[in-house]
Design a protein around this motif. Structure first.
Motif, PDB file in Angstrom:
ATOM      1  N   GLU A 281      -1.184  -1.682   6.244  1.00  0.00           N
ATOM      2  CA  GLU A 281      -0.364  -0.608   5.940  1.00  0.00           C
ATOM      3  C   GLU A 281       0.557  -0.996   4.544  1.00  0.00           C
ATOM      4  OE1 GLU A 281       1.689   2.762   6.196  1.00  0.00           O
ATOM      5  OE2 GLU A 281      -0.088   2.231   7.042  1.00  0.00           O
ATOM      6  N   ARG A 284      -1.597  -0.049   1.685  1.00  0.00           N
ATOM      7  CA  ARG A 284      -1.706   1.251   1.583  1.00  0.00           C
ATOM      8  C   ARG A 284      -0.633   1.957   0.881  1.00  0.00           C
ATOM      9  NH1 ARG A 284      -2.520   2.338   6.477  1.00  0.00           N
ATOM     10  NH2 ARG A 284      -4.816   2.188   6.551  1.00  0.00           N
ATOM     11  N   MET A 285       0.639   1.467   1.532  1.00  0.00           N
ATOM     12  CA  MET A 285       1.930   1.949   0.626  1.00  0.00           C
ATOM     13  C   MET A 285       1.974   1.683  -0.536  1.00  0.00           C
ATOM     14  SD  MET A 285       4.504   1.186   3.717  1.00  0.00           S
ATOM     15  CE  MET A 285       6.111   1.535   2.647  1.00  0.00           C
ATOM     16  N   ALA A 287      -0.573   1.432  -2.834  1.00  0.00           N
ATOM     17  CA  ALA A 287      -1.726   2.118  -3.263  1.00  0.00           C
ATOM     18  C   ALA A 287      -1.328   3.460  -3.502  1.00  0.00           C
ATOM     19  CB  ALA A 287      -2.946   2.063  -2.674  1.00  0.00           C
ATOM     20  N   SER A 288      -0.484   4.090  -2.688  1.00  0.00           N
ATOM     21  CA  SER A 288      -0.035   5.405  -2.866  1.00  0.00           C
ATOM     22  C   SER A 288       0.828   5.457  -3.898  1.00  0.00           C
ATOM     23  CB  SER A 288       0.515   6.131  -1.429  1.00  0.00           C
ATOM     24  OG  SER A 288       1.456   5.219  -0.949  1.00  0.00           O
ATOM     25  N   TRP A 289       1.922   4.774  -3.850  1.00  0.00           N
ATOM     26  CA  TRP A 289       2.770   4.635  -4.872  1.00  0.00           C
ATOM     27  C   TRP A 289       2.174   4.506  -6.404  1.00  0.00           C
ATOM     28  CZ3 TRP A 289       6.448   0.767  -1.781  1.00  0.00           C
ATOM     29  CH2 TRP A 289       7.001   1.359  -0.823  1.00  0.00           C
ATOM     30  N   GLU A 290       1.242   3.662  -6.379  1.00  0.00           N
ATOM     31  CA  GLU A 290       0.624   3.508  -7.590  1.00  0.00           C
ATOM     32  C   GLU A 290      -0.024   4.586  -8.309  1.00  0.00           C
ATOM     33  OE1 GLU A 290      -0.088   1.183 -11.068  1.00  0.00           O
ATOM     34  OE2 GLU A 290       1.248   0.593  -9.109  1.00  0.00           O
ATOM     35  N   MET A 291      -0.609   5.484  -7.265  1.00  0.00           N
ATOM     36  CA  MET A 291      -1.385   6.686  -7.752  1.00  0.00           C
ATOM     37  C   MET A 291      -0.430   7.753  -7.977  1.00  0.00           C
ATOM     38  SD  MET A 291      -4.332   5.710  -7.693  1.00  0.00           S
ATOM     39  CE  MET A 291      -5.297   7.491  -7.770  1.00  0.00           C
ATOM     40  N   GLU A 292       1.010   7.663  -7.651  1.00  0.00           N
ATOM     41  CA  GLU A 292       1.933   8.570  -7.985  1.00  0.00           C
ATOM     42  C   GLU A 292       2.063   8.946  -9.521  1.00  0.00           C
ATOM     43  OE1 GLU A 292       5.705   7.877  -6.207  1.00  0.00           O
ATOM     44  OE2 GLU A 292       4.808   8.374  -4.181  1.00  0.00           O
TER      45      GLU A 292
END
Length: 295
Positions: A281, A284-285, A287-292
């Motif tokens: 988890e 995953r967090m 990764a999501s921040w990196e894609m912003e």
């Protein structure tokens, strides 16, 4: 993401193979006690570990023959003798290979030319970008040759560093920020020194590698102490590494590594979290921040 260029070459002399062999054998002999190998111990010893004559007895060779090896002259000895010494010293497989490389480098390589600088193939960078886990590629000097966005999210933004500073050993021993990403930085430093020692044995004529070792020895007391232990290591393959991240706290990643074929030796390092874990988890967090989108 574009590929990254390795640091340029500097001209220095290579490692002294004969000195490396002498110090390696002495350090391995010093860690054994007579009772460890079934020998009687008589009186006090001026230095720790087995005496030369005791090690020669265990290996089944004459004292003079072993003494010559420990003086750095292993090129005239058979692999069978070196294997006997390795068994007597209770060397690991990694240490045994390191001994053979130091004792008989001509058997390990068909050329004495200095190894060329390493560059990452574009296809390997494409592979890194396609992986869904943090991953990066390193060369024989531990230069970071390429990485993906998840590696940036976990370990820091290496793209912001000058090319010559994109090196695992230099970051671990000289960068407080990089060390802070590991919950046990000393264990990470110990493994890094071991990998560097093993790679130095494989490429004793690499002047850039010698220059890196000299720089670390001058700037890091911890490195000097660890380097004097003559440990060799393949790293944390298959082991869990605890990350200490400033945004998501501590979480665990399993490190796997594999050789990249095709020319000069390179390794692909990957880190994955156990499925369904809190670590997954956290990853995953990140990764999501990196894609912003960046503002």
């Amino acid at each position: 993401m574009s590929s990254h260029v390795a640091p340029g070459d500097q001209v220095t002399s290579g490692l002294d193979r004969r000195t490396e062999l002498k110090e390696f054998l002495r350090s391995r002999r010093a860690r054994l006690r007579p009772e460890d190998v079934g020998l009687p111990s008589y009186g006090r010893r001026r230095v720790p570990g087995l005496r030369r004559e005791e090690l020669a007895q265990l290996a089944g060779v004459s004292y003079a023959y072993y003494a010559r090896l420990e003086q750095g002259y292993g090129d005239t000895m058979s692999v069978e003798v070196l294997d006997a010494v390795a068994r007597a010293l209770r060397l690991t497989e990694e240490e045994r290979d390191h001994l053979l490389r130091l004792a008989q480098p001509e058997r390990q390589s068909t050329t004495h030319a200095p190894p060329p600088p390493q560059r990452l193939r574009p296809t390997v960078q494409h592979l890194l970008d396609a992986l869904g886990v943090p991953a990066y590629a390193v060369g024989r000097r531990l230069d970071i040759l390429g990485w993906n966005q998840l590696a940036t999210a976990v370990f820091g933004d290496w793209a912001q560093l000058p090319p010559e500073e994109r090196n695992v050993a230099r970051l671990i021993f000289l960068s407080p920020e990089a060390r802070a990403r590991f919950a046990d930085p000393h264990a990470t430093a110990l493994r890094t020194a071991g990998v560097l020692r093993m790679n130095a044995g494989k490429s004793p004529g690499d002047s850039c590698l010698s220059s890196l070792i000299e720089e670390l020895s001058q700037k890091s007391e911890e490195f000097r102490q660890l380097w004097a232990h003559h440990e060799v290591s393949c790293g944390t393959v298959g082991e869990t590494v605890r990350i200490r991240h400033p945004l998501v706290g501590e979480f665990d990643l399993v490190h796997e590594a594999m050789a990249l074929p095709g020319g000069a030796p390179m390794r692909l390092n990957t880190y994955h979290a156990e499925p369904g874990s809190r670590s997954e988890e956290a990853l995953r967090m990140l990764a999501s921040w990196e894609m912003e989108p960046r503002r």
